[in-house]
Scaffold this active site. Structure first.
Site, PDB file in Angstrom:
ATOM      1  N   ASN A   1     -18.794  44.360 -79.835  1.00  0.00           N
ATOM      2  CA  ASN A   1     -18.090  43.222 -80.444  1.00  0.00           C
ATOM      3  C   ASN A   1     -17.328  42.413 -79.395  1.00  0.00           C
ATOM      4  O   ASN A   1     -17.306  41.184 -79.437  1.00  0.00           O
ATOM      5  CB  ASN A   1     -17.120  43.714 -81.528  1.00  0.00           C
ATOM      6  CG  ASN A   1     -17.793  43.769 -82.887  1.00  0.00           C
ATOM      7  OD1 ASN A   1     -18.994  43.539 -82.998  1.00  0.00           O
ATOM      8  ND2 ASN A   1     -17.038  44.059 -83.923  1.00  0.00           N
TER       9      ASN A   1
ATOM     10  N   THR B   1     -14.935  50.942 -87.913  1.00  0.00           N
ATOM     11  CA  THR B   1     -14.718  50.737 -86.476  1.00  0.00           C
ATOM     12  C   THR B   1     -13.385  51.387 -86.111  1.00  0.00           C
ATOM     13  O   THR B   1     -12.334  50.941 -86.577  1.00  0.00           O
ATOM     14  CB  THR B   1     -14.698  49.237 -86.172  1.00  0.00           C
ATOM     15  OG1 THR B   1     -15.933  48.679 -86.636  1.00  0.00           O
ATOM     16  CG2 THR B   1     -14.522  48.961 -84.693  1.00  0.00           C
TER      17      THR B   1
ATOM     18  N   ARG C   1     -23.812  41.972 -89.854  1.00  0.00           N
ATOM     19  CA  ARG C   1     -23.018  40.740 -89.927  1.00  0.00           C
ATOM     20  C   ARG C   1     -22.898  40.322 -91.375  1.00  0.00           C
ATOM     21  O   ARG C   1     -23.861  40.466 -92.134  1.00  0.00           O
ATOM     22  CB  ARG C   1     -23.731  39.595 -89.192  1.00  0.00           C
ATOM     23  CG  ARG C   1     -23.767  39.730 -87.708  1.00  0.00           C
ATOM     24  CD  ARG C   1     -24.833  38.804 -87.131  1.00  0.00           C
ATOM     25  NE  ARG C   1     -26.167  39.247 -87.548  1.00  0.00           N
ATOM     26  CZ  ARG C   1     -27.301  38.606 -87.255  1.00  0.00           C
ATOM     27  NH1 ARG C   1     -27.267  37.482 -86.586  1.00  0.00           N
ATOM     28  NH2 ARG C   1     -28.466  39.070 -87.632  1.00  0.00           N
TER      29      ARG C   1
ATOM     30  N   CYS D   1     -13.556  40.757 -88.029  1.00  0.00           N
ATOM     31  CA  CYS D   1     -13.952  41.751 -87.029  1.00  0.00           C
ATOM     32  C   CYS D   1     -13.677  41.371 -85.590  1.00  0.00           C
ATOM     33  O   CYS D   1     -12.938  42.073 -84.903  1.00  0.00           O
ATOM     34  CB  CYS D   1     -15.410  42.095 -87.241  1.00  0.00           C
ATOM     35  SG  CYS D   1     -15.613  42.920 -88.823  1.00  0.00           S
TER      36      CYS D   1
ATOM     37  N   ALA E   1     -21.344  26.694 -78.851  1.00  0.00           N
ATOM     38  CA  ALA E   1     -19.949  26.333 -78.583  1.00  0.00           C
ATOM     39  C   ALA E   1     -19.329  25.756 -79.850  1.00  0.00           C
ATOM     40  O   ALA E   1     -20.019  25.220 -80.713  1.00  0.00           O
ATOM     41  CB  ALA E   1     -19.900  25.308 -77.459  1.00  0.00           C
TER      42      ALA E   1
ATOM     43  N   VAL F   1     -18.943  46.889 -95.815  1.00  0.00           N
ATOM     44  CA  VAL F   1     -19.791  47.874 -95.160  1.00  0.00           C
ATOM     45  C   VAL F   1     -20.217  48.966 -96.138  1.00  0.00           C
ATOM     46  O   VAL F   1     -21.392  49.340 -96.213  1.00  0.00           O
ATOM     47  CB  VAL F   1     -19.055  48.479 -93.940  1.00  0.00           C
ATOM     48  CG1 VAL F   1     -19.782  49.693 -93.398  1.00  0.00           C
ATOM     49  CG2 VAL F   1     -18.938  47.427 -92.845  1.00  0.00           C
TER      50      VAL F   1
HETATM   51  P1  NAD Z   1     -13.186  46.115 -96.758  1.00  0.00           P
HETATM   52  O1  NAD Z   1     -11.756  45.808 -96.707  1.00  0.00           O
HETATM   53  O2  NAD Z   1     -14.154  45.122 -97.307  1.00  0.00           O
HETATM   54  O3  NAD Z   1     -13.397  47.466 -97.591  1.00  0.00           O
HETATM   55  C1  NAD Z   1     -12.647  48.642 -97.413  1.00  0.00           C
HETATM   56  C2  NAD Z   1     -12.567  49.376 -98.751  1.00  0.00           C
HETATM   57  O4  NAD Z   1     -11.969  50.655 -98.554  1.00  0.00           O
HETATM   58  C3  NAD Z   1     -11.693  48.659 -99.794  1.00  0.00           C
HETATM   59  O5  NAD Z   1     -12.458  48.445-100.974  1.00  0.00           O
HETATM   60  C4  NAD Z   1     -10.546  49.653-100.053  1.00  0.00           C
HETATM   61  O6  NAD Z   1     -10.066  49.634-101.385  1.00  0.00           O
HETATM   62  C5  NAD Z   1     -11.207  50.974 -99.716  1.00  0.00           C
HETATM   63  N1  NAD Z   1     -10.301  52.092 -99.451  1.00  0.00           N
HETATM   64  C6  NAD Z   1      -9.127  52.075 -98.756  1.00  0.00           C
HETATM   65  N2  NAD Z   1      -8.581  53.310 -98.755  1.00  0.00           N
HETATM   66  C7  NAD Z   1      -9.437  54.122 -99.419  1.00  0.00           C
HETATM   67  C8  NAD Z   1      -9.437  55.503 -99.725  1.00  0.00           C
HETATM   68  N3  NAD Z   1      -8.444  56.309 -99.339  1.00  0.00           N
HETATM   69  N4  NAD Z   1     -10.459  56.007-100.453  1.00  0.00           N
HETATM   70  C9  NAD Z   1     -11.473  55.218-100.862  1.00  0.00           C
HETATM   71  N5  NAD Z   1     -11.525  53.893-100.589  1.00  0.00           N
HETATM   72  C10 NAD Z   1     -10.523  53.346 -99.875  1.00  0.00           C
HETATM   73  O7  NAD Z   1     -13.608  46.522 -95.269  1.00  0.00           O
HETATM   74  P2  NAD Z   1     -14.987  46.237 -94.500  1.00  0.00           P
HETATM   75  O8  NAD Z   1     -15.057  44.807 -94.100  1.00  0.00           O
HETATM   76  O9  NAD Z   1     -16.109  46.852 -95.245  1.00  0.00           O
HETATM   77  O10 NAD Z   1     -14.726  47.066 -93.156  1.00  0.00           O
HETATM   78  C11 NAD Z   1     -14.690  48.475 -93.157  1.00  0.00           C
HETATM   79  C12 NAD Z   1     -14.804  48.951 -91.717  1.00  0.00           C
HETATM   80  O11 NAD Z   1     -16.092  48.609 -91.187  1.00  0.00           O
HETATM   81  C13 NAD Z   1     -13.794  48.351 -90.746  1.00  0.00           C
HETATM   82  O12 NAD Z   1     -13.451  49.308 -89.792  1.00  0.00           O
HETATM   83  C14 NAD Z   1     -14.571  47.223 -90.098  1.00  0.00           C
HETATM   84  O13 NAD Z   1     -14.093  46.900 -88.809  1.00  0.00           O
HETATM   85  C15 NAD Z   1     -15.945  47.817 -90.003  1.00  0.00           C
HETATM   86  N6  NAD Z   1     -17.038  46.841 -89.997  1.00  0.00           N
HETATM   87  C16 NAD Z   1     -17.002  45.763 -90.826  1.00  0.00           C
HETATM   88  C17 NAD Z   1     -18.065  44.868 -90.838  1.00  0.00           C
HETATM   89  C18 NAD Z   1     -18.061  43.645 -91.716  1.00  0.00           C
HETATM   90  O14 NAD Z   1     -18.925  42.802 -91.549  1.00  0.00           O
HETATM   91  N7  NAD Z   1     -17.138  43.477 -92.634  1.00  0.00           N
HETATM   92  C19 NAD Z   1     -19.185  45.099 -90.009  1.00  0.00           C
HETATM   93  C20 NAD Z   1     -19.182  46.241 -89.188  1.00  0.00           C
HETATM   94  C21 NAD Z   1     -18.105  47.106 -89.194  1.00  0.00           C
HETATM   95  C1  UGA Z   2     -19.643  40.441 -86.195  1.00  0.00           C
HETATM   96  C2  UGA Z   2     -20.811  40.991 -85.372  1.00  0.00           C
HETATM   97  O1  UGA Z   2     -21.778  39.960 -85.150  1.00  0.00           O
HETATM   98  C3  UGA Z   2     -21.478  42.174 -86.094  1.00  0.00           C
HETATM   99  O2  UGA Z   2     -22.506  42.720 -85.264  1.00  0.00           O
HETATM  100  C4  UGA Z   2     -20.418  43.232 -86.354  1.00  0.00           C
HETATM  101  O3  UGA Z   2     -20.969  44.330 -87.082  1.00  0.00           O
HETATM  102  C5  UGA Z   2     -19.281  42.636 -87.155  1.00  0.00           C
HETATM  103  O4  UGA Z   2     -18.718  41.494 -86.445  1.00  0.00           O
HETATM  104  C6  UGA Z   2     -18.183  43.639 -87.357  1.00  0.00           C
HETATM  105  O5  UGA Z   2     -17.934  44.458 -86.508  1.00  0.00           O
HETATM  106  O6  UGA Z   2     -17.603  43.572 -88.420  1.00  0.00           O
HETATM  107  P1  UGA Z   2     -19.404  38.819 -88.311  1.00  0.00           P
HETATM  108  O7  UGA Z   2     -17.950  38.868 -88.035  1.00  0.00           O
HETATM  109  O8  UGA Z   2     -19.904  39.019 -89.693  1.00  0.00           O
HETATM  110  O9  UGA Z   2     -20.170  39.919 -87.415  1.00  0.00           O
HETATM  111  O10 UGA Z   2     -19.925  37.393 -87.854  1.00  0.00           O
HETATM  112  P2  UGA Z   2     -20.661  36.724 -86.601  1.00  0.00           P
HETATM  113  O11 UGA Z   2     -21.934  36.162 -87.051  1.00  0.00           O
HETATM  114  O12 UGA Z   2     -20.699  37.633 -85.447  1.00  0.00           O
HETATM  115  O13 UGA Z   2     -19.672  35.512 -86.287  1.00  0.00           O
HETATM  116  C7  UGA Z   2     -18.329  35.738 -85.908  1.00  0.00           C
HETATM  117  C8  UGA Z   2     -17.653  34.436 -85.557  1.00  0.00           C
HETATM  118  O14 UGA Z   2     -18.167  33.898 -84.346  1.00  0.00           O
HETATM  119  C9  UGA Z   2     -17.805  33.329 -86.606  1.00  0.00           C
HETATM  120  O15 UGA Z   2     -16.565  32.674 -86.778  1.00  0.00           O
HETATM  121  C10 UGA Z   2     -18.825  32.390 -85.992  1.00  0.00           C
HETATM  122  O16 UGA Z   2     -18.640  31.061 -86.429  1.00  0.00           O
HETATM  123  C11 UGA Z   2     -18.498  32.527 -84.516  1.00  0.00           C
HETATM  124  N1  UGA Z   2     -19.642  32.216 -83.620  1.00  0.00           N
HETATM  125  C12 UGA Z   2     -20.761  32.968 -83.651  1.00  0.00           C
HETATM  126  C13 UGA Z   2     -19.534  31.179 -82.701  1.00  0.00           C
HETATM  127  O17 UGA Z   2     -18.507  30.489 -82.631  1.00  0.00           O
HETATM  128  N2  UGA Z   2     -20.584  30.925 -81.859  1.00  0.00           N
HETATM  129  C14 UGA Z   2     -21.722  31.652 -81.877  1.00  0.00           C
HETATM  130  O18 UGA Z   2     -22.637  31.375 -81.078  1.00  0.00           O
HETATM  131  C15 UGA Z   2     -21.812  32.712 -82.799  1.00  0.00           C
END
Ligand code: NAD
Ligand code: UGA
Length: 432
Positions: free
Chosen positions: A205, A120, A151, A257, A249, A11
Site C-alpha cells: 500500500n 491490515t 480494491r 486505506c 496525477a 473485506v
Molecule cells: P469495515 O469498517 O468496513 O468493517 C469492519 C467490521 O468489523 C464492522 O462491520 C464492525 O462492526 C465489525 N467488528 C468490529 N468489532 C467486531 C468484533 N469484535 N466482532 C465482530 N465484528 C466486529 O472495515 P473494512 O474496510 O472491511 O476493513 C477491515 C480491515 O481490512 C482493515 O484492517 C483494513 O485496513 C483492511 N482492508 C480493507 C480494504 C478495503 O478496501 N476496505 C482492503 C484491504 C484490506
Molecule cells: C487500495 C489498494 O489499491 C488495494 O490493493 C488495497 O487492498 C486497499 O487500498 C486496502 O488496503 O484497503 P482502495 O483504497 O480501494 O484500494 O482504492 P485505490 O483504487 O487504490 O485508490 C486509492 C486512492 O488513490 C483513490 O483516492 C484514487 O483516486 C487515488 N488514485 C489511484 C490516484 O490518485 N491515482 C492513481 O493513479 C490511482
C-alpha cells in the site's frame, strides 16, 4: 470447508460471499446486530458492484449465513479476522477491535482451528494474537496472516482473480489448510513468516501511495516547465519495470486505506527509532496536493483582485466518494473541498452518483443536488473531485447556459480538456 468471518464490512462481506461461491460453508459474524438483520433481508451495508447479487445467490444456496453469536464459529476450520484497524491520533493502527474479537472468540474456538488475520495489522500482531489465545487457554489454535489486496469498487473481481495470495504461517497445519482453501485460485502463492506477511501489506500500500505522490510531484514540475504529465506518465509507465497503473496525477489519494496505512507504516518504523523519510514525504505531498489545487481554483475564479473570502461565489463539486465505484467517503478529498469552500464563504452545491447518503451525514452547509445539471446551476466553477465515468461522459454543453462562469477544474484529469476549450470553457487539469 467450514469458514467463519469476524467483521462483516467491506473485506469480511466480500471474502465471505466469494468463498461461499467457491463452495465453502461460510458464516459471517459481526457485533452490529442491525447490520446483520439487514443482510439477512438481502440489504447491503454499502455499495459494491455485483455484491448484492452474489450475496443473494449464496444465501439461497445455503452456503452463506449471518449472525452475531461468536459460538457460531465453533466448528469452523478457518476463522478470518476482518475487523477494522483504524488510525489512532498519532497515526498508529488501533488494534482494539482485533484484540476484542480475539478475546470474544477464544472460548469458542476448537483445537486445530486456524485464526487468520485478513485485517491490515502492524508487524507483530499475529504473534500477539497467538499469545492472547495461549493466555486464554487455547494452546492448539493456530494463527496466520493472509492480507487482503482487494480494491473497493472492484472488490469481487480482485478477490476472485488476485495477482497473488500471501500467507504468513508458523505451523504446517495453517500452511496446509490455507493452501487447500486457495487451491482453485489461479495465481502465485507467497508463503512466508507471519511478520513478513504483515509487512507485505503495508509495503504494497505504501508503495502504491508513494507512486501516486511521485507522479503528482512530476505533475507539479510539468506545470512549471510546460510538459504534460499525461504523456509523461504514459512514456514512463510503458517501461514494464515501472508500469502504467497508479500513475494518474490528480488531487491525491483518499480512502480508508492508503492514508491510514502509510501513516501506520511510518509509526511502525518510528517506534523502532527508524525515520522513514520517503513515506513521510509521500504523506506530505498528498496533503499539499489538494490545497495547491484549491488555491489555483480560487486564484482563477477570483482573478488578482478581491479579498480572501468567497462571498457571492458559487462552486459545484462533482464527486464525494473517495474514488469511483464506491459510496465510501472516508478521507474523501471532495468532502474536504466542500467543507473548505463553505468555510471560506462560498455557496457550494454537491453531487455524487452513489455517495450522497453517506455525505449528508457528515457534510453541512452544502446544497445536495440530484444531478450534475442541478448542481451546476449558477456556478462560477465546476470542480471534478472523483473519477466517475458519468462526469467524463457528461456533455457540458448541455449546461453552458446555466453556469455563471465557464470554468472547469478537473482534479482527476478525467475530461476531454481540448474539446471543452473548443466549446468555450476555461479548463484546468493537473500537470499540463
Ligand atoms: P469495515 O469498517 O468496513 O468493517 C469492519 C467490521 O468489523 C464492522 O462491520 C464492525 O462492526 C465489525 N467488528 C468490529 N468489532 C467486531 C468484533 N469484535 N466482532 C465482530 N465484528 C466486529 O472495515 P473494512 O474496510 O472491511 O476493513 C477491515 C480491515 O481490512 C482493515 O484492517 C483494513 O485496513 C483492511 N482492508 C480493507 C480494504 C478495503 O478496501 N476496505 C482492503 C484491504 C484490506
Ligand atoms: C487500495 C489498494 O489499491 C488495494 O490493493 C488495497 O487492498 C486497499 O487500498 C486496502 O488496503 O484497503 P482502495 O483504497 O480501494 O484500494 O482504492 P485505490 O483504487 O487504490 O485508490 C486509492 C486512492 O488513490 C483513490 O483516492 C484514487 O483516486 C487515488 N488514485 C489511484 C490516484 O490518485 N491515482 C492513481 O493513479 C490511482
Amino acid at each position: 470447508m467450514k469458514i467463519a468471518i469476524i467483521g462483516t464490512g467491506y473485506v469480511g462481506l466480500v471474502t465471505g460471499a466469494c468463498l461461499a461461491s467457491k463452495g465453502h460453508d461460510v458464516c459471517c459474524l459481526d457485533v452490529d446486530a442491525e447490520k446483520m438483520e439487514q443482510l439477512k433481508q438481502g440489504k447491503m451495508p454499502f455499495y459494491e458492484p455485483g455484491l448484492e447479487e452474489l450475496v443473494a445467490q449464496e444465501m439461497r444456496s445455503g452456503r452463506l449465513t449471518f449472525g452475531i453469536d461468536k459460538s457460531m464459529a465453533t466448528d469452523a476450520q478457518i476463522v478470518f479476522l476482518c475487523v477494522g484497524t483504524p488510525p489512532k491520533d498519532d497515526g498508529s493502527a488501533d488494534l482494539m477491535y482485533i484484540f476484542e474479537a480475539t478475546e470474544q472468540l477464544a472460548p469458542h474456538l476448537s483445537d486445530g482451528t486456524i485464526l487468520v488475520s485478513k485485517s491490515t495489522v502492524p508487524v507483530g500482531t499475529g504473534i500477539e494474537i497467538r499469545e492472547r489465545l495461549n493466555a486464554a487457554g487455547k494452546q492448539d489454535v493456530f494463527v496466520a496472516s493472509n492480507p487482503e489486496f482487494l480494491r473497493e469498487g472492484k472488490a469481487i473481481d480482485d478477490f476472485m482473480n488476485p495477482d497473488r495470495i500471501v500467507i504468513g504461517v508458523e505451523s504446517d497445519r495453517a500452511a496446509q489448510l490455507l493452501r487447500e482453501l486457495y487451491e482453485s485460485f489461479n495465481c502465485p502463492m507467497v508463503q512466508t513468516t507471519i511478520e513478513s506477511s504483515e509487512m507485505i501489506k503495508y509495503a504494497a500500500n505504501a508503495f502504491l501511495a508513494t507512486k501516486i505522490s511521485y507522479i503528482n510531484e512530476i505533475a507539479n514540475v510539468c506545470e512549471f516547465v510546460g510538459a504534460d504529465v499525461r504523456d509523461v506518465a504514459l512514456g514512463v509507465g510503458l517501461d514494464p519495470r515501472i508500469g502504467t497503473a497508479f500513475l494518474n496525477a490528480g488531487i491525491g489519494y483518499g480512502g480508508s486505506c492508503f492514508p491510514k496505512d502509510v501513516r501506520a507504516l511510518d509509526q511502525i518504523a518510528g517506534a523502532r527509532g527508524y525515520d522513514f523519510k520517503l513515506i513521510k514525504a509521500a504523506i506530505g505531498v498528498n496533503q499539499e496536493q489538494r490545497w495547491r489545487f484549491y488555491e489555483r481554483v480560487i486564484k482563477v475564479m477570483k482573478g488578482d483582485k478581491g479579498d480572501e473570502r468567497l462571498e457571492g461565489k458559487k462552486v459545484a463539486i462533482l464527486g464525494l466518494a473517495f474514488k469511483a465505484g464506491t459510496d465510501d467517503i472516508r478521507e474523501s478529498i471532495g468532502v474536504d473541498f466542500a467543507r473548505k469552500f463553505v468555510e471560506d464563504g462560498a455557496q457550494v452545491s454537491v453531487y455524487d452518483p452513489r455517495a450522497m447518503e453517506n455525505a449528508r451525514r457528515i457534510l453541512t452547509g452544502a446544497e445536495f443536488c440530484a444531478s450534475i445539471e442541478q448542481a451546476v446551476i449558477g456556478v462560477d466553477a465546476i470542480i471534478i473531485a472523483t473519477e466517475w465515468p458519468e462526469f467524463r461522459d457528461f456533455d457540458y454543453m448541455d449546461v453552458v447556459d446555466q453556469v455563471r462562469q465557464k470554468l472547469i477544474f478537473d482534479g482527476r484529469n478525467l475530461l476531454d480538456g481540448e474539446k471543452l476549450k473548443e466549446q468555450g470553457f476555461l479548463y484546468h487539469g493537473i500537470g499540463f
